[in-house]
Motif scaffolding. Structure first.
Motif, PDB file in Angstrom:
ATOM      1  N   ARG A  13     -84.095   0.167  20.881  1.00  0.00           N
ATOM      2  CA  ARG A  13     -85.350   0.929  20.955  1.00  0.00           C
ATOM      3  C   ARG A  13     -85.439   1.836  19.742  1.00  0.00           C
ATOM      4  O   ARG A  13     -84.498   2.545  19.407  1.00  0.00           O
ATOM      5  CB  ARG A  13     -85.384   1.745  22.257  1.00  0.00           C
ATOM      6  CG  ARG A  13     -86.721   2.421  22.537  1.00  0.00           C
ATOM      7  CD  ARG A  13     -86.836   2.773  24.024  1.00  0.00           C
ATOM      8  NE  ARG A  13     -85.794   3.685  24.455  1.00  0.00           N
ATOM      9  CZ  ARG A  13     -85.899   5.014  24.446  1.00  0.00           C
ATOM     10  NH1 ARG A  13     -87.016   5.579  24.019  1.00  0.00           N
ATOM     11  NH2 ARG A  13     -84.911   5.768  24.862  1.00  0.00           N
ATOM     12  N   LYS A  14     -86.582   1.811  19.073  1.00  0.00           N
ATOM     13  CA  LYS A  14     -86.774   2.612  17.873  1.00  0.00           C
ATOM     14  C   LYS A  14     -86.867   4.097  18.217  1.00  0.00           C
ATOM     15  O   LYS A  14     -87.249   4.464  19.324  1.00  0.00           O
ATOM     16  CB  LYS A  14     -88.033   2.169  17.123  1.00  0.00           C
ATOM     17  CG  LYS A  14     -87.934   0.750  16.579  1.00  0.00           C
ATOM     18  CD  LYS A  14     -89.202   0.317  15.880  1.00  0.00           C
ATOM     19  CE  LYS A  14     -89.350   1.006  14.535  1.00  0.00           C
ATOM     20  NZ  LYS A  14     -88.316   0.589  13.572  1.00  0.00           N
ATOM     21  N   VAL A  15     -86.554   4.930  17.236  1.00  0.00           N
ATOM     22  CA  VAL A  15     -86.517   6.384  17.460  1.00  0.00           C
ATOM     23  C   VAL A  15     -87.901   6.992  17.195  1.00  0.00           C
ATOM     24  O   VAL A  15     -88.058   7.929  16.411  1.00  0.00           O
ATOM     25  CB  VAL A  15     -85.423   7.048  16.596  1.00  0.00           C
ATOM     26  CG1 VAL A  15     -84.052   6.616  17.075  1.00  0.00           C
ATOM     27  CG2 VAL A  15     -85.593   6.692  15.111  1.00  0.00           C
ATOM     28  N   ASP A  16     -88.897   6.464  17.891  1.00  0.00           N
ATOM     29  CA  ASP A  16     -90.286   6.861  17.638  1.00  0.00           C
ATOM     30  C   ASP A  16     -90.577   8.314  17.997  1.00  0.00           C
ATOM     31  O   ASP A  16     -91.523   8.909  17.470  1.00  0.00           O
ATOM     32  CB  ASP A  16     -91.237   5.953  18.421  1.00  0.00           C
ATOM     33  CG  ASP A  16     -91.209   4.518  17.924  1.00  0.00           C
ATOM     34  OD1 ASP A  16     -91.007   4.317  16.717  1.00  0.00           O
ATOM     35  OD2 ASP A  16     -91.387   3.596  18.742  1.00  0.00           O
ATOM     36  N   ALA A  17     -89.790   8.891  18.898  1.00  0.00           N
ATOM     37  CA  ALA A  17     -90.045  10.276  19.302  1.00  0.00           C
ATOM     38  C   ALA A  17     -89.975  11.217  18.105  1.00  0.00           C
ATOM     39  O   ALA A  17     -90.711  12.209  18.038  1.00  0.00           O
ATOM     40  CB  ALA A  17     -89.044  10.710  20.367  1.00  0.00           C
ATOM     41  N   PHE A  18     -89.094  10.905  17.159  1.00  0.00           N
ATOM     42  CA  PHE A  18     -88.960  11.776  15.988  1.00  0.00           C
ATOM     43  C   PHE A  18     -90.250  11.843  15.192  1.00  0.00           C
ATOM     44  O   PHE A  18     -90.620  12.893  14.669  1.00  0.00           O
ATOM     45  CB  PHE A  18     -87.822  11.294  15.085  1.00  0.00           C
ATOM     46  CG  PHE A  18     -87.692  12.107  13.825  1.00  0.00           C
ATOM     47  CD1 PHE A  18     -87.055  13.334  13.837  1.00  0.00           C
ATOM     48  CD2 PHE A  18     -88.235  11.664  12.626  1.00  0.00           C
ATOM     49  CE1 PHE A  18     -86.958  14.102  12.673  1.00  0.00           C
ATOM     50  CE2 PHE A  18     -88.145  12.412  11.462  1.00  0.00           C
ATOM     51  CZ  PHE A  18     -87.491  13.639  11.493  1.00  0.00           C
ATOM     52  N   LYS A  19     -90.948  10.712  15.078  1.00  0.00           N
ATOM     53  CA  LYS A  19     -92.179  10.684  14.290  1.00  0.00           C
ATOM     54  C   LYS A  19     -93.211  11.641  14.872  1.00  0.00           C
ATOM     55  O   LYS A  19     -93.895  12.363  14.130  1.00  0.00           O
ATOM     56  CB  LYS A  19     -92.735   9.263  14.231  1.00  0.00           C
ATOM     57  CG  LYS A  19     -91.816   8.276  13.523  1.00  0.00           C
ATOM     58  CD  LYS A  19     -92.475   6.933  13.293  1.00  0.00           C
ATOM     59  CE  LYS A  19     -92.779   6.201  14.561  1.00  0.00           C
ATOM     60  NZ  LYS A  19     -93.261   4.824  14.324  1.00  0.00           N
ATOM     61  N   LEU A  20     -93.340  11.651  16.196  1.00  0.00           N
ATOM     62  CA  LEU A  20     -94.292  12.561  16.826  1.00  0.00           C
ATOM     63  C   LEU A  20     -93.834  13.999  16.694  1.00  0.00           C
ATOM     64  O   LEU A  20     -94.631  14.889  16.376  1.00  0.00           O
ATOM     65  CB  LEU A  20     -94.474  12.190  18.295  1.00  0.00           C
ATOM     66  CG  LEU A  20     -95.435  13.085  19.090  1.00  0.00           C
ATOM     67  CD1 LEU A  20     -96.812  13.154  18.447  1.00  0.00           C
ATOM     68  CD2 LEU A  20     -95.539  12.616  20.541  1.00  0.00           C
ATOM     69  N   TRP A  21     -92.541  14.248  16.933  1.00  0.00           N
ATOM     70  CA  TRP A  21     -92.031  15.616  16.836  1.00  0.00           C
ATOM     71  C   TRP A  21     -92.220  16.164  15.423  1.00  0.00           C
ATOM     72  O   TRP A  21     -92.678  17.294  15.246  1.00  0.00           O
ATOM     73  CB  TRP A  21     -90.549  15.651  17.221  1.00  0.00           C
ATOM     74  CG  TRP A  21     -89.942  17.005  17.026  1.00  0.00           C
ATOM     75  CD1 TRP A  21     -90.006  18.076  17.869  1.00  0.00           C
ATOM     76  CD2 TRP A  21     -89.206  17.453  15.870  1.00  0.00           C
ATOM     77  NE1 TRP A  21     -89.334  19.158  17.330  1.00  0.00           N
ATOM     78  CE2 TRP A  21     -88.838  18.803  16.101  1.00  0.00           C
ATOM     79  CE3 TRP A  21     -88.808  16.836  14.681  1.00  0.00           C
ATOM     80  CZ2 TRP A  21     -88.106  19.542  15.185  1.00  0.00           C
ATOM     81  CZ3 TRP A  21     -88.088  17.579  13.761  1.00  0.00           C
ATOM     82  CH2 TRP A  21     -87.730  18.917  14.008  1.00  0.00           C
ATOM     83  N   PHE A  22     -91.884  15.383  14.406  1.00  0.00           N
ATOM     84  CA  PHE A  22     -92.012  15.833  13.024  1.00  0.00           C
ATOM     85  C   PHE A  22     -93.477  16.121  12.689  1.00  0.00           C
ATOM     86  O   PHE A  22     -93.789  17.116  12.012  1.00  0.00           O
ATOM     87  CB  PHE A  22     -91.454  14.756  12.087  1.00  0.00           C
ATOM     88  CG  PHE A  22     -91.364  15.175  10.647  1.00  0.00           C
ATOM     89  CD1 PHE A  22     -90.420  16.096  10.228  1.00  0.00           C
ATOM     90  CD2 PHE A  22     -92.237  14.650   9.692  1.00  0.00           C
ATOM     91  CE1 PHE A  22     -90.329  16.485   8.900  1.00  0.00           C
ATOM     92  CE2 PHE A  22     -92.162  15.032   8.369  1.00  0.00           C
ATOM     93  CZ  PHE A  22     -91.213  15.954   7.966  1.00  0.00           C
ATOM     94  N   TYR A  23     -94.357  15.277  13.179  1.00  0.00           N
ATOM     95  CA  TYR A  23     -95.796  15.447  12.948  1.00  0.00           C
ATOM     96  C   TYR A  23     -96.294  16.747  13.584  1.00  0.00           C
ATOM     97  O   TYR A  23     -97.022  17.522  12.956  1.00  0.00           O
ATOM     98  CB  TYR A  23     -96.521  14.246  13.551  1.00  0.00           C
ATOM     99  CG  TYR A  23     -97.933  14.015  13.055  1.00  0.00           C
ATOM    100  CD1 TYR A  23     -98.181  13.610  11.747  1.00  0.00           C
ATOM    101  CD2 TYR A  23     -99.021  14.147  13.907  1.00  0.00           C
ATOM    102  CE1 TYR A  23     -99.467  13.357  11.298  1.00  0.00           C
ATOM    103  CE2 TYR A  23    -100.314  13.895  13.470  1.00  0.00           C
ATOM    104  CZ  TYR A  23    -100.529  13.504  12.168  1.00  0.00           C
ATOM    105  OH  TYR A  23    -101.812  13.255  11.735  1.00  0.00           O
TER     106      TYR A  23
END
Length: 528
Positions: free
Chosen positions: A390-400
């Motif tokens: 599973r990709k670490v997509d949560a980071f993209k939202l958190w960083f944004y």
């Protein structure tokens, strides 16, 4: 900096005996694939200095303004038919590695013939371009190339996902619960159906569906097709998804839902799941969540809200009332990669039932989820997923969220809505345009009526001719590369092909952009 490259239509010559690419013509000059060439661009990619190819990519992204704002005069797409594109692109896989020049050519061609979703006039789908912050977050996750299943291999990203899920639960009004990032809204919606089925009939996890009465799910006639696909994958069958009628605006009718539930029970079937929609795909309408929650409470049904498209209004003080009642849902899905402009993919699933994700999906793989680890194994969240990798997509939202701040995102959402309202006003006032309905989300649906058809009796034949207008104008605008706007009919509402124009947060839409849309359609369709 990458050179300006003109791709010769006969740019690749192949040795048919071994299918190896031997020559690439650039600017009319042939460059061999030999590493002995004096041209530095003829060296093999493996002989490049570390990071050199990445620098070329960054230079290309910046030069083409892929994240810094394209000019409206640039083309959205350099369109070619599939057969033409096959002639232009060399898609063969060869034994020998590529030269630097060939690698540059590949990158150049990919950019030249791809759709520029970050163009101000890309309105074709429910997403758009991304900004520098979104791209930065995405590149970091790709460079670290790790997996979101254990703290052991993704310590920072596991902590980030825990924090983001907690933040989102609070944002949507869930006092407790859990969540997960999924590979798209369709899978997020399926999570809702899986959890609803498990809560209703937990034995299915081990014994299967074979001894069960047919389970029935309900969604509006404007709901996303992923609900039916989920039913097929889970063995419920697409015929056991009931399309509930909607009102003239496309909102599910609570009374009709109650009647459909009763009818299913009278057939000896078992209702268990209701999918409401906040921002339907075509009309952009919001189902009445309060009334639907009342029905689900009375009937003992799981209420899932597909807020993949319209859920971004949660950050807006002006428009978040469109989600009134969402805190009463059992689960919801939301795609920040749509209206907000995160990089694909970034899709969230939330449920107010704490622990249910793990209970439903856990398989306890001992090579990943050992309980005697050297750290707190409760942080290993992978077992609550239906995936392994599973990709670490949560980071993209958190960083944004971290870099931009909620205030800026709120402003962007409001601007996207204001642009849609302005467009709707112009459609009403401009000759030759007709609004399908007033927008709720940022979907503006309208017909264009060419001068030759104005003032005529609106017979079935007339509407049949109108149905051909949007497809023809769409073809013209794409072939010219001016802009991309979707169109479709809506058979259940007896509506022939109309334009579905959507505005998103990135790039920021303006009233000038909206005027250009209508002027372009008018110019391209005036002779029809």
């Amino acid at each position: 900096m990458l050179p300006s490259v003109h791709v010769n239509r006969q740019h690749v010559t192949k040795d048919m005996s071994n299918d190896n690419t031997t020559t690439v013509a650039v600017n009319g000059t042939s460059h061999g694939n030999s590493n002995n060439s004096n041209n530095s661009n003829s060296i093999a990619v493996s002989d490049m200095k570390d990071g050199e190819l990445l620098k070329e990519v960054l230079e290309l992204v910046l030069k083409e303004k892929l994240v810094t704002g394209m000019d409206t005069k640039a083309k959205v797409v350099q369109f070619k038919q599939p057969q033409e594109l096959q002639e232009v692109l060399d898609l063969s896989v060869c034994n020998d590695e590529s030269s630097v020049q060939e690698a540059k050519l590949i990158l150049r061609q990919v950019l030249d013939y791809s759709v520029k979703t970050q163009h101000p006039h890309f309105y074709n789908q429910l997403y758009g371009g991304i900004d520098e912050v979104a791209l930065t977050g995405a590149w970091i996750t790709e460079a670290l190339n790790t997996n979101q299943y254990t703290f052991e291999v993704a310590p920072v990203f596991i902590m980030v996902e825990h924090k983001v899920i907690s933040y989102l639960l609070d944002l949507f009004g869930f006092t407790q619960g859990d969540g997960i990032f999924a590979p798209g809204g369709s899978i997020s919606n399926m999570y809702g159906m899986v959890l609803a089925r498990y809560l209703h009939q937990p034995d299915i996890k081990r014994k299967g569906i074979f001894a069960q009465k047919p389970l029935v799910a309900f969604t509006s006639d404007q709901g996303h097709y992923s609900v039916s696909k989920s039913a097929a994958w889970l063995g419920l069958g697409m015929d056991n998804v009931v399309a509930v009628p909607s009102d003239e605006q496309g909102r599910m009718l609570p009374k009709a839902l109650k009647e459909a539930v009763e009818e299913a029970r009278n057939r000896g079937h078992t209702p268990f799941f209701v999918n409401a929609t906040s921002g339907t795909t075509v009309l952009g309408t919001y189902d009445p969540l309060e009334e639907l929650a009342d029905v689900c409470s009375e009937e003992g049904l799981w209420l899932h809200v597909d807020a993949c498209w319209g859920g971004s209004v949660i950050v807006s003080k002006k428009y978040n009332s469109l989600l009134k009642g969402i805190e009463r849902a059992d689960s919801l899905s939301w795609n920040p990669h749509k209206m907000l402009g995160l990089s694909l993919q970034c899709s969230t699933f939330l449920t107010r039932h704490k622990g249910l994700l793990h209970e439903c999906n856990s398989a306890r793989a001992t090579y990943l989820f050992q309980q005697d680890k050297y750290y707190d194994a409760s942080y290993d969240t992978g077992d609550k997923s239906i995936q392994c990798g599973r990709k670490v997509d949560a980071f993209k939202l958190w960083f944004y969220l971290k870099v931009h701040g909620i205030g800026q995102l709120r402003s962007r959402v409001d601007l996207a809505f204001e642009a849609s309202r302005y467009l709707a006003e112009q459609v009403v006032s401009k000759e030759g345009f007709r609004l399908v309905q007033q927008p709720e989300c940022t979907n503006v649906c309208f017909w264009y009526i060419p001068p030759s058809m104005r003032g005529q009796p609106e017979t079935s034949e007339w509407w049949g001719r109108i149905a051909k207008v949007a497809p023809e104008i769409k073809a013209r605008m794409v072939k010219e590369g001016r802009m991309m706007i979707g169109y479709q009919p809506l058979a259940c509402k007896n509506l022939v092909n109309f334009f579905r124009m959507v505005t998103t947060c990135t790039p920021v839409p303006t009233s000038t952009h909206m005027d250009q849309v209508l002027n372009t359609i008018d110019t391209l369709g005036t002779d029809l």
